[in-house]
Design a protein around this motif. Structure first.
Motif: not given
Length: 339
Positions: A90-101, A113-118
């Motif tokens: 769940x945490x991974x999916x939340x962080x991943x969704x934030x990364x796209x935005x 680079x930080x958001x790409x890592x996320x």
């Protein structure tokens, strides 16, 4: 056919849809540092899944909700016993969704680079842990007479569970590489297709080992046919990829995932969560189900709304069906340094 069996089948269909669709999302995210050579190519990869990734996640939300309503005992035991890995997903999916935005909000290389890592880790963690979780569900876990999970996280990290995680990880990576090859043009398309063949060869070996192991442990003649068909579909997809037929190749991995997940549910039925402590403690479609009235109401709701959801998602894929390439990515407008 009893409604408990109908809802078991519907939940299986929801998980098939989730893994087939979200699977290539995870693959694209994991391969971001491998396939893309610069920021423009990373933007191309992200844009291939940009219009659809959030819609693909709806499948797991509906699957969880359907499990809660149709089989509350299964839901309670599963989500309490698998609490830590499911929380990590769940945490991974939340962080991943934030990364796209948030990735495109600033142009600094360090920010991106930080958001790409996320995105990478937010794709890697679910791709691995979903396989671990489902392998353990099919194989069985320690459940006592009160229908409570009595194991720990280490209980789930057994050889069979870890092999299941490696299968989903490599299979989703192959699926994602083929999706990039199908949706892009230029150099990145060819690199993605070549990478899909290499990763797919590893995935094929791991998948055959896992499916044979599953068949030996809990399989039936029906699951043997389904697993064999899944293996043939993967081999066919890799052959098509090597021949440059991205559409057929992607269809091959799509069918592979669909048949493999369907086979796991067939191997599980009529249990929904077998107990390794005592078979009498296993959760089944009968003792874990909701009331007949609840299942009847849910069935009518599904009949009405399922075609609408499927129609909308099909329309979305049709609208965004064309290939994209680096020349479709606009050059970022930098702020005037003199201001």
């Amino acid at each position: 056919m009893e409604l408990t069996t109908v809802w078991f089948a519907l939940i299986a269909v929801l998980w098939v849809g989730y893994f087939c669709l979200e699977g290539f999302d995870f693959g694209v995210g994991m391969l971001l540092p491998v396939l893309a050579r610069d920021d423009t190519e990373r933007r191309v990869m992200i844009n291939t899944i940009g219009p659809v990734w959030d819609g693909n996640e709806v499948w797991v939300l509906v699957a969880g909700g359907a499990t809660f309503a149709a089989f509350p005992e299964w839901y309670a035991t599963l989500f309490s016993g698998f609490y830590l890995p499911l929380l990590m997903i769940l945490v991974a999916l939340i962080v991943r969704g934030l990364s796209f935005e948030y990735r495109h909000k600033r142009e600094e290389a360090s920010w991106k680079a930080r958001w790409d890592a996320a995105i990478i880790w937010g794709s890697f963690v679910p791709a691995l842990l979903w396989g671990v979780a489902f392998a353990n569900i099919v194989a069985g876990v320690p459940i006592d007479a009160d229908k409570e999970f009595t194991g720990s996280l280490l209980t789930l990290l057994n050889p069979f569970g870890l092999l299941g995680g490696l299968v989903t990880l490599t299979l989703f990576a192959t699926h994602g590489a083929l999706f990039v090859a199908l949706k892009t043009d230029g150099d990145i398309r060819h690199r993605a297709r070549d990478l899909a063949v290499r990763i797919g060869s590893v995935a094929a070996v791991l998948a055959v080992l896992f499916l044979v192991w599953t068949q030996v442990r809990t399989g039936t003649p029906t699951t043997a046919v389904v697993f064999a068909a899944a293996s043939l579909a993967l081999v066919g997809g890799l052959v098509a990829a090597r021949a440059g037929r991205e559409g057929w190749a992607f269809s091959g991995t799509f069918v592979t995932i669909a048949l493999a997940v369907a086979g796991l549910f067939l191997a599980l039925f009529p249990d929904v969560m077998p107990s390794t402590t005592d078979p009498a403690y296993s959760l089944t479609t009968t003792n874990a189900a909701a009331t007949a009235y609840t299942l009847k109401v849910m069935t009518w709701v599904a009949v009405v709304f399922t075609p609408i959801v499927l129609g909308y998602q099909a329309w979305t894929y049709w609208v965004f069906r064309k290939r994209i390439s680096v020349h479709h990515i606009p050059t970022p407008v930098l702020a005037d340094a003199t201001r």
